[in-house]
Motif scaffolding. Structure first.
Motif, PDB file in Angstrom:
ATOM      1  N   HIS A   1       0.831  -1.245   0.079  1.00 21.67           N
ATOM      2  CA  HIS A   1      -0.120   0.034   0.129  1.00 21.67           C
ATOM      3  C   HIS A   1       0.996   1.292  -0.055  1.00 21.67           C
ATOM      4  N   GLY A   2       2.202   1.139  -0.229  1.00 25.18           N
ATOM      5  CA  GLY A   2       3.177   2.171  -0.053  1.00 25.18           C
ATOM      6  C   GLY A   2       2.920   2.982   1.318  1.00 25.18           C
ATOM      7  N   LEU A   3       2.716   2.493   2.379  1.00 20.23           N
ATOM      8  CA  LEU A   3       2.633   3.043   3.358  1.00 20.23           C
ATOM      9  C   LEU A   3       3.689   3.823   3.995  1.00 20.23           C
ATOM     10  N   PRO A   4       4.026   4.905   4.558  1.00 16.30           N
ATOM     11  CA  PRO A   4       5.202   5.636   5.210  1.00 16.30           C
ATOM     12  C   PRO A   4       5.434   5.004   6.697  1.00 16.30           C
ATOM     13  N   TRP A   5       5.561   3.605   6.756  1.00 15.53           N
ATOM     14  CA  TRP A   5       5.648   2.937   8.121  1.00 15.53           C
ATOM     15  C   TRP A   5       6.821   2.201   7.982  1.00 15.53           C
ATOM     16  N   SER A   6       7.400   1.933   9.107  1.00  9.43           N
ATOM     17  CA  SER A   6       8.447   0.927   9.320  1.00  9.43           C
ATOM     18  C   SER A   6       8.019  -0.231  10.167  1.00  9.43           C
ATOM     19  N   VAL A   7       9.248  -1.446  10.151  1.00  4.44           N
ATOM     20  CA  VAL A   7       9.149  -2.405  10.985  1.00  4.44           C
ATOM     21  C   VAL A   7      10.414  -2.712  11.465  1.00  4.44           C
ATOM     22  N   SER A   8      10.607  -3.125  12.757  1.00  3.13           N
ATOM     23  CA  SER A   8      11.800  -3.304  13.166  1.00  3.13           C
ATOM     24  C   SER A   8      11.596  -4.506  14.207  1.00  3.13           C
ATOM     25  N   ARG A   9      12.678  -5.376  14.147  1.00  4.56           N
ATOM     26  CA  ARG A   9      12.931  -6.833  14.994  1.00  4.56           C
ATOM     27  C   ARG A   9      13.730  -6.993  15.838  1.00  4.56           C
ATOM     28  N   LEU A  10      13.682  -7.673  16.885  1.00  6.67           N
ATOM     29  CA  LEU A  10      14.778  -7.785  17.888  1.00  6.67           C
ATOM     30  C   LEU A  10      14.762  -9.211  18.215  1.00  6.67           C
ATOM     31  N   GLY A  11      15.438 -10.188  17.671  1.00  8.50           N
ATOM     32  CA  GLY A  11      15.158 -11.594  17.734  1.00  8.50           C
ATOM     33  C   GLY A  11      13.684 -12.004  17.780  1.00  8.50           C
ATOM     34  N   ALA A  12      13.050 -12.424  18.627  1.00  8.14           N
ATOM     35  CA  ALA A  12      11.821 -13.119  18.779  1.00  8.14           C
ATOM     36  C   ALA A  12      10.588 -12.009  18.826  1.00  8.14           C
ATOM     37  N   ARG A  13      10.963 -10.710  18.758  1.00 10.01           N
ATOM     38  CA  ARG A  13      10.016  -9.659  19.030  1.00 10.01           C
ATOM     39  C   ARG A  13      10.200  -8.812  17.608  1.00 10.01           C
ATOM     40  N   THR A  14       8.922  -8.544  17.171  1.00  8.42           N
ATOM     41  CA  THR A  14       8.717  -7.505  16.241  1.00  8.42           C
ATOM     42  C   THR A  14       7.788  -6.369  16.315  1.00  8.42           C
ATOM     43  N   GLU A  15       8.121  -5.122  15.861  1.00 10.94           N
ATOM     44  CA  GLU A  15       7.200  -4.057  15.963  1.00 10.94           C
ATOM     45  C   GLU A  15       6.933  -3.338  14.699  1.00 10.94           C
ATOM     46  N   TYR A  16       6.018  -2.652  14.567  1.00 11.03           N
ATOM     47  CA  TYR A  16       5.748  -1.736  13.145  1.00 11.03           C
ATOM     48  C   TYR A  16       5.323  -0.298  13.857  1.00 11.03           C
TER      49      TYR A  16
END
Length: 449
Positions: free
Chosen positions: A364-379
């Protein structure tokens, strides 16, 4: 984003949540003798008019009192990272409480040395002491840091998370000076009397604060987690360690949430060398547990001080801390559940989750980001990903978060209610992750119209 459409969708999902959960709603309305109608006020931090009430949970699944089953990516906001009621922990707790007895007797058990040795293997710190929460582990570590350095202040990062530790409720204000974090309840004193603050990833600000010479310890998460994941930039953590040593300041790594990075948290994964380390929640498999570790050199310095009361009224212990039940749960969790192999599988699932979220964002071309730290993910609702806690806080969008949380929950998926965090446990499956990917994509399509 079309805010009118978002408002309409949020209202629709809120009404659907109320329709689907009459027993939870009724239980909440009956709870007149509970402060805030919940047993712990944070439980009101949920999308919708009332929280869902728990009936049962096992592994990566929760069932509420209305009979709905959920894929649980919240996992008790890390407290159930081992999964709900893992068999090995249930057996150890049952044996200690019912067969052997003596849940708490103010006597040590042999399990404690096993747990201490395992924590040393994982994190590298030589000596360990136990608590029931990470908040208490942090409080006691702070006391020891002040005692051994003779300095009064603690430095934290803006929008860090160290439980309800008073010294941590400070942020950088618009003028760059420290100020109380908004919403701090009943502070015992002006937080600037006890604390200094520097933005995460800002070594220049850190050095300016340490140069005052009054900081006993830097208490930090190796990556921010509770304001959305904020990862360290190359060289930042090495710079923190060099500066703390240069200015005679202790370094405390709080791995309570960053334990998701691997069996030894970020400390092992990134070869960090803290003077102390604190951890809680997950290491007990859901039974209240916490611990703090010290380097051998620091432990010897403290134990060699005749003026410190470490066995009675010194403020670094509690009657139930290190109790036999809690320690049995920690041993079972570390020995049989959150093993090295389990972490490897959890990390692969998190990679799969991250890829699914990224695909939805990109579609959808959203200006969002996603980050990951091992078993944890967050947008996060910004791109590029935030590099400081203040930037991450500014990216929050309460209405958008509530819509996504309700949309997912109404379709059988729970995220951490405080933010858009998903955690994997040993019982999470590829199919669980793929279900989230499909439902998340559907939510974004509805937003797009």
């Amino acid at each position: 984003m079309d805010r009118t459409r978002l408002h309409h969708l949020l209202a629709r999902e809120s009404a659907e949540a109320e329709r689907r959960n009459p027993r939870s709603k009724a239980a909440y309305e009956r709870a007149e003798h509970l402060f805030g109608r919940v047993p712990m006020t944070w439980m009101n931090k949920t999308a919708g008019a009332f929280p869902r009430y728990l009936d049962s949970a096992r592994g990566a699944r929760i069932t509420d009192v209305d009979g709905h089953e959920y894929i649980d990516f919240c996992l008790g906001d890390t407290g159930a990272m081992a999964g709900h009621s893992p068999a090995a922990v249930a057996e150890a707790v049952g044996r200690r409480y019912t067969e052997l007895g003596g849940a708490t007797a103010m006597l040590p058990t042999e399990d404690a040395e096993w747990v201490g040795a395992e924590l040393t293997r994982r994190f590298g710190l030589a000596r360990w002491s136990f608590s029931l929460t990470a908040t208490d582990a942090n409080r006691w570590a702070i006391r020891l840091a002040r005692a051994v350095t003779g300095r009064p202040k603690i430095l934290v990062n803006s929008y860090c998370y160290h439980g309800s530790v008073d010294e941590s409720l400070i942020v950088e204000g618009p003028d760059g000076r420290g100020t109380a974090r908004e919403g701090n309840v009943g502070a015992p004193c002006d937080v600037t009397l006890t604390s200094r603050v520097a933005e995460f990833n800002d070594l220049d600000r850190l050095e300016r604060e340490l140069a005052h010479g009054d900081v006993a310890a830097v208490l930090m998460e190796p990556a921010l987690t509770n304001i959305g994941i904020v990862l360290p930039e190359p060289g930042y953590l090495e710079g923190v360690r060099e500066l703390t040593r240069r200015y005679g300041t202790l370094l405390i790594n709080d791995e309570t949430h960053t334990f998701s990075a691997g069996p030894g948290g970020c400390t092992a994964a990134w070869d960090l060398e803290p003077d102390m380390l604190t951890i809680g929640k997950a290491i007990g498999g859901g039974i209240p547990s916490g611990a703090y570790g010290l380097s051998a050199e620091l432990a010897d310095r403290l134990l060699g001080r005749d003026d410190l009361d470490l066995v009675d009224m010194g403020g670094v212990g509690g009657t139930l801390a290190g109790n036999a039940l809690s320690v049995a749960a920690m041993r079972a969790t570390l020995e049989h559940v959150l093993t090295d192999d389990a972490f490897a599988g959890m990390a692969k699932l998190s990679e799969r989750f991250e890829a699914g979220v990224r695909a939805g964002i990109d579609a959808h071309g959203l200006p969002w980001s996603v980050s990951r730290l091992g078993a944890r993910t967050e947008y996060r609702f910004t791109d590029p990903a935030p590099r400081t806690g203040t930037e991450s806080a500014a990216a929050a969008d309460a209405e958008l978060e509530d819509f996504l949380h309700l949309y997912l929950a109404n379709r059988g998926i729970l995220l951490t209610p405080f933010h858009n965090m998903a955690l994997m446990c040993p019982d999470t499956t590829d199919a669980d992750v793929d279900t989230h990917t499909e439902v998340f994509a559907a939510a974004l399509s509805e937003l797009a119209g």
